[in-house]
Write a protein that holds these residues in place. Structure first.
Motif, short mmCIF file in Angstrom:
data_model
loop_
_atom_site.label_atom_id
_atom_site.label_comp_id
_atom_site.label_asym_id
_atom_site.label_seq_id
_atom_site.Cartn_x
_atom_site.Cartn_y
_atom_site.Cartn_z
N THR A 37 11.16 34.59 17.56
CA THR A 37 11.45 34.14 19.28
C THR A 37 12.99 34.80 19.37
O THR A 37 13.34 35.47 20.50
N SER A 38 13.98 34.46 18.49
CA SER A 38 15.45 34.93 18.68
C SER A 38 15.41 36.46 18.72
O SER A 38 16.14 37.10 19.44
N ALA B 68 14.12 38.02 21.97
CA ALA B 68 15.03 37.51 23.00
C ALA B 68 16.33 38.39 22.85
O ALA B 68 16.67 38.98 24.09
N ASN C 61 17.18 40.94 25.77
CA ASN C 61 18.35 40.82 26.40
C ASN C 61 19.18 42.16 26.54
O ASN C 61 19.87 42.57 27.54
N ALA D 260 5.78 38.98 24.79
CA ALA D 260 6.65 38.91 25.60
C ALA D 260 6.10 39.64 26.96
O ALA D 260 5.55 40.63 26.72
N LEU E 203 9.14 34.92 27.09
CA LEU E 203 8.51 35.00 25.64
C LEU E 203 7.39 34.05 25.45
O LEU E 203 7.61 33.18 26.29
N GLU F 195 7.90 29.95 26.17
CA GLU F 195 8.94 29.78 26.67
C GLU F 195 9.03 29.72 28.32
O GLU F 195 8.40 30.49 28.81
N HIS G 39 13.36 33.67 31.50
CA HIS G 39 14.97 34.03 31.52
C HIS G 39 15.11 35.10 32.60
O HIS G 39 14.43 36.14 32.63
#
Length: 144
Positions: free
Chosen positions: A27-28, A31, A35, A80, A95, A98, A101
């Motif tokens: 996940t990180s 992301a 980003n 995603a 995601l 989630e 964002h």
């Protein structure tokens, strides 16, 4: 026989302990990747506004191309989706599992003439940004 059973139990216990960490890192990583994509789109829009002259709609002028990639679900990435919404001047992503964002581009009038642009499947894509003067000055975003 007892050694085999103990080895299997130990393996299952280790997998159970490690799986949440793997999910968190997937996940990180995804992301962080998205980003960076949103930052590149924002930089391209800001660059157009700061350094170029707007043109009338349909007249070729300065543009910026942003290539992006949505990662395929794997051991290192989660599913995603990514979107650009001209109505809200936002670039966003979601995601799997989630909350969305969102990045709002302040002081930039993003325009997506055919509604929000969405990328839902893994793959390579391209966005084209151009600076247009019509009802004010705006950054028009289309699929490239």
């Amino acid at each position: 026989m007892i050694r085999v059973v103990l080895a299997v139990l130990l393996t299952v216990a280790l997998l159970a302990a490690v799986t949440p960490a793997i999910d968190e890192s997937r996940t990180s990583r995804t992301a962080i990747h998205l980003n960076r994509v949103t930052e590149r789109v924002a930089r391209a829009a800001n660059s157009l506004v700061a350094h170029e002259d707007p043109t009338a709609p349909g007249v070729p002028g300065a543009r910026r191309l942003v290539r992006l990639r949505l990662l395929e679900r794997s051991w290192t990435a989660v599913d995603a989706s990514l979107w650009v919404d001209g109505e809200d001047d936002q670039i966003g992503y979601r995601l799997a599992g989630e909350r969305p964002h969102r990045t709002t581009l302040r002081e930039i009038d993003l325009r997506t003439p055919n509604g929000p642009i969405r990328f839902d499947a893994a793959g390579r894509y391209r966005l084209e940004l151009s600076l247009v003067r019509a009802d004010g000055v705006g950054v028009v975003v289309t699929r490239g």
